[in-house]
Design an enzyme around this catalytic site. Structure first.
Site, mmCIF file in Angstrom:
data_model
loop_
_atom_site.group_PDB
_atom_site.id
_atom_site.type_symbol
_atom_site.label_atom_id
_atom_site.label_comp_id
_atom_site.label_asym_id
_atom_site.label_seq_id
_atom_site.Cartn_x
_atom_site.Cartn_y
_atom_site.Cartn_z
ATOM 1 N N PRO A 48 -4.393 0.772 18.764
ATOM 2 C CA PRO A 48 -4.151 0.288 17.397
ATOM 3 C C PRO A 48 -4.181 1.355 16.307
ATOM 4 O O PRO A 48 -3.906 1.055 15.147
ATOM 5 C CB PRO A 48 -5.291 -0.728 17.179
ATOM 6 C CG PRO A 48 -6.364 -0.306 18.117
ATOM 7 C CD PRO A 48 -5.681 0.310 19.302
ATOM 8 N N LYS A 71 0.906 0.031 15.073
ATOM 9 C CA LYS A 71 2.305 -0.130 15.488
ATOM 10 C C LYS A 71 2.579 -1.384 16.323
ATOM 11 O O LYS A 71 3.742 -1.761 16.502
ATOM 12 C CB LYS A 71 2.754 1.096 16.316
ATOM 13 C CG LYS A 71 2.868 2.353 15.507
ATOM 14 C CD LYS A 71 4.096 2.315 14.610
ATOM 15 C CE LYS A 71 4.024 3.303 13.494
ATOM 16 N NZ LYS A 71 4.207 2.769 12.171
ATOM 17 N N TYR A 94 -9.076 5.882 7.447
ATOM 18 C CA TYR A 94 -9.245 6.267 8.854
ATOM 19 C C TYR A 94 -10.203 7.452 8.865
ATOM 20 O O TYR A 94 -9.925 8.464 8.214
ATOM 21 C CB TYR A 94 -7.912 6.701 9.462
ATOM 22 C CG TYR A 94 -6.888 5.589 9.639
ATOM 23 C CD1 TYR A 94 -6.156 5.101 8.557
ATOM 24 C CD2 TYR A 94 -6.647 5.039 10.892
ATOM 25 C CE1 TYR A 94 -5.216 4.092 8.725
ATOM 26 C CE2 TYR A 94 -5.707 4.026 11.074
ATOM 27 C CZ TYR A 94 -4.992 3.556 9.991
ATOM 28 O OH TYR A 94 -4.065 2.566 10.159
ATOM 29 N N TYR A 153 4.011 6.666 10.115
ATOM 30 C CA TYR A 153 3.188 5.508 9.728
ATOM 31 C C TYR A 153 4.030 4.415 9.078
ATOM 32 O O TYR A 153 3.843 3.228 9.365
ATOM 33 C CB TYR A 153 2.063 5.965 8.796
ATOM 34 C CG TYR A 153 0.953 4.942 8.643
ATOM 35 C CD1 TYR A 153 -0.069 4.852 9.584
ATOM 36 C CD2 TYR A 153 0.925 4.068 7.563
ATOM 37 C CE1 TYR A 153 -1.087 3.924 9.460
ATOM 38 C CE2 TYR A 153 -0.089 3.133 7.431
ATOM 39 C CZ TYR A 153 -1.090 3.067 8.379
ATOM 40 O OH TYR A 153 -2.097 2.136 8.250
ATOM 41 N N HIS A 156 0.859 -1.200 0.000
ATOM 42 C CA HIS A 156 0.000 0.000 0.000
ATOM 43 C C HIS A 156 0.886 1.238 0.000
ATOM 44 O O HIS A 156 1.646 1.463 0.942
ATOM 45 C CB HIS A 156 -0.912 0.003 1.232
ATOM 46 C CG HIS A 156 -2.131 -0.841 1.066
ATOM 47 N ND1 HIS A 156 -3.320 -0.568 1.679
ATOM 48 C CD2 HIS A 156 -2.347 -1.945 0.317
ATOM 49 C CE1 HIS A 156 -4.223 -1.477 1.329
ATOM 50 N NE2 HIS A 156 -3.653 -2.329 0.511
HETATM 51 C C1 PHB Z 1 -6.334 -3.977 10.889
HETATM 52 O O1 PHB Z 1 -6.303 -4.274 9.686
HETATM 53 O O2 PHB Z 1 -6.815 -4.754 11.732
HETATM 54 C C2 PHB Z 1 -5.791 -2.663 11.302
HETATM 55 C C3 PHB Z 1 -5.220 -1.833 10.350
HETATM 56 C C4 PHB Z 1 -4.719 -0.602 10.722
HETATM 57 C C5 PHB Z 1 -4.790 -0.203 12.032
HETATM 58 C C6 PHB Z 1 -5.354 -1.026 12.990
HETATM 59 C C7 PHB Z 1 -5.852 -2.261 12.627
HETATM 60 O O3 PHB Z 1 -4.331 1.031 12.372
#
Ligand code: PHB
Ligand code: APR
Length: 389
Positions: A293, A297, A201, A384, A72
């Site tokens: 989450p 990280k 997000y 990130y 990605h």
């Molecule tokens: C997930 O795919 O479970 C996931 C992806 C990004 C995040 C947290 C969880 O920041």
């Protein structure tokens, strides 16, 4: 039994360390309290930094990741109906790889089995002994009713937040730092195509939402919920309806819904224990620290701890103990920066029940500033994809 490194816990941290050590010819045994199937049944995150990928490559466990992982080059941040892309590749020259932690665990388990290295699953009453001063630490466990003992040079505590290793360090030798957040993430896994090519997000007055994915046919979605909520209270219909409300209208219109394969609520917590070593016992991964989450990280920090530990142990067996001495300080430098980023992203994107209208406007302004500034987007992007080791 005698080994060089006894590893407690067969999560991603323990398995990765075992594989790296084996590649370097350092003998190791993994002791895990659960069954292999139980470990594989846990659904966790799935965004890998380049550092994590390179460690998996270093121990020849990246074959399937390179075939099935999704590179990605960016992700999206939404505020209300506006979608903004964080172009990781343009801003940092690097990308992340979307590949589930369950798959990382499966690949490492298979690599270990192929190498014929010992793992003891379903070990009960695991105890770590004589690591403080002695140079002969021991691990005891009970299996099928019999007490067993492993003598070793070092113990690696890769046994997660609730494990026995951190709990075995005398309280006066550890300092802990903790923040609980007044909400959790309700997550749903479903065999539906992801709503977008990249992760989204979303900040919304009803609460945060995240659109993630495991493959082109399997999606992982989350919505922020109060800490008091229970997953059983949430029907699939209620979940999809809430997710749609929090996404921009055009995104919501494209969302494909379906029956959930898994639905659970994870609390959000920041936690660090210092130092990450007590004598010949090292802590790595969730045993030493937890991040909310939001920054993806958790797994990456576990991997980078293990990378430092691997280097330290390789040097030790070549006669140089400096890496063992420096292990905790080296890890914590990176840990605290990832803690900061995860805490900051959480603060930026979630609704806090105790926020005043002033604080909400500050959040609006900060996000608006960041998304319209090259420097702001770069700050997000470089954290990130992962700060340098
Ligand atoms: C997930 O795919 O479970 C996931 C992806 C990004 C995040 C947290 C969880 O920041
Ligand atoms: N004895 C032996 N094994 C134990 C014990 C014990 N007393 N206590 C816990 N374990 C095992 C758990 O059953 C688990 O399999 O240790 C393992 C720890 O694995 P994880 O919790 O996955 O932790 P870690 O390997 O550090 O991985 C970190 O997992 O929680 C996510 O966000 C986190 O992605 C990150 C990753």
């Amino acid at each position: 039994m005698r080994t060089q490194v006894a590893i407690i816990g067969a999560g991603p941290a323990g398995l990765l360390l075992g594989q790296l050590l084996s590649t370097a010819g350092i003998d190791n045994v993994i002791v895990e309290q659960r069954s292999g199937d139980y470990v594989l049944g846990r659904i966790r995150a799935g965004v890998l930094e380049p550092i994590t990928v390179s460690l998996l490559e270093a121990c020849n466990a990246a074959g399937r990741l390179h075939r099935d992982g999704l590179p990605h080059d960016g992700f999206e941040l939404c505020a209300g109906d506006q979608r903004h892309r964080i172009d990781l590749q343009a801003l940092t020259g690097r990308h992340v790889t979307v590949y589930g932690q369950t798959e990382v665990t499966r690949d490492l388990m298979q690599a270990r089995a192929a190498a014929g290295r010992p793992s003891i699953y379903e070990a009960e009453e695991v105890t770590v002994l004589d690591f403080e001063s002695g140079s002969r630490p021991r691990v005891q466990y009970r299996k099928d009713g019999t007490l067993h003992e492993i003598e070793c040079d070092f113990i690696a505590g890769c046994d997660g937040y609730h494990g026995v290793c951190r709990a075995s360090i005398p309280a006066e030798r550890l300092q802990t730092f903790e923040r609980m957040y007044p909400f959790g993430w309700l997550g749903v896994l479903a065999d539906v195509p992801p709503v977008a090519h990249e992760l989204i997000y979303a900040r919304h007055p009803r609460g945060f939402a995240l659109c993630s994915q495991r493959s082109t046919t399997r999606s992982r979605y989350y919505v922020q919920v109060p800490s008091s909520d229970r997953a059983e209270q949430w029907s699939d219909e209620a979940f999809w309806a809430e997710l749609k409300r929090r996404l921009p209208a055009d995104t919501a219109a494209q969302l494909v819904t379906g029956p959930s394969i898994e639905k659970s609520i994870a609390p959000l917590r920041s936690f660090v224990a210092e130092p990450m070593r007590c004598g010949r016992l090292f802590l790595a991964g969730d045993a030493a620290h937890i991040v909310p989450p939001t920054g993806a990280k958790g797994l990456n920090l576990a991997a980078s701890d293990v990378g430092y530990l691997w280097q330290a142990l390789c040097d030790f067996y070549k006669g140089d103990g400096a890496g063992v001495e420096a292990y905790s300080a080296r890890c914590l430098q990176r840990v605290w920066k990832a803690e900061r980023f995860s805490w900051w992203m959480t603060g930026l994107l979630h609704q806090f029940p105790d926020h005043s209208p002033f604080e909400v406007r500050m959040q609006d302004a900060e996000l608006d500033y960041l998304l319209h500034s090259d420097a702001g987007r770069r700050v997000i992007a470089e954290n990130y994809v992962g700060l340098p080791a």
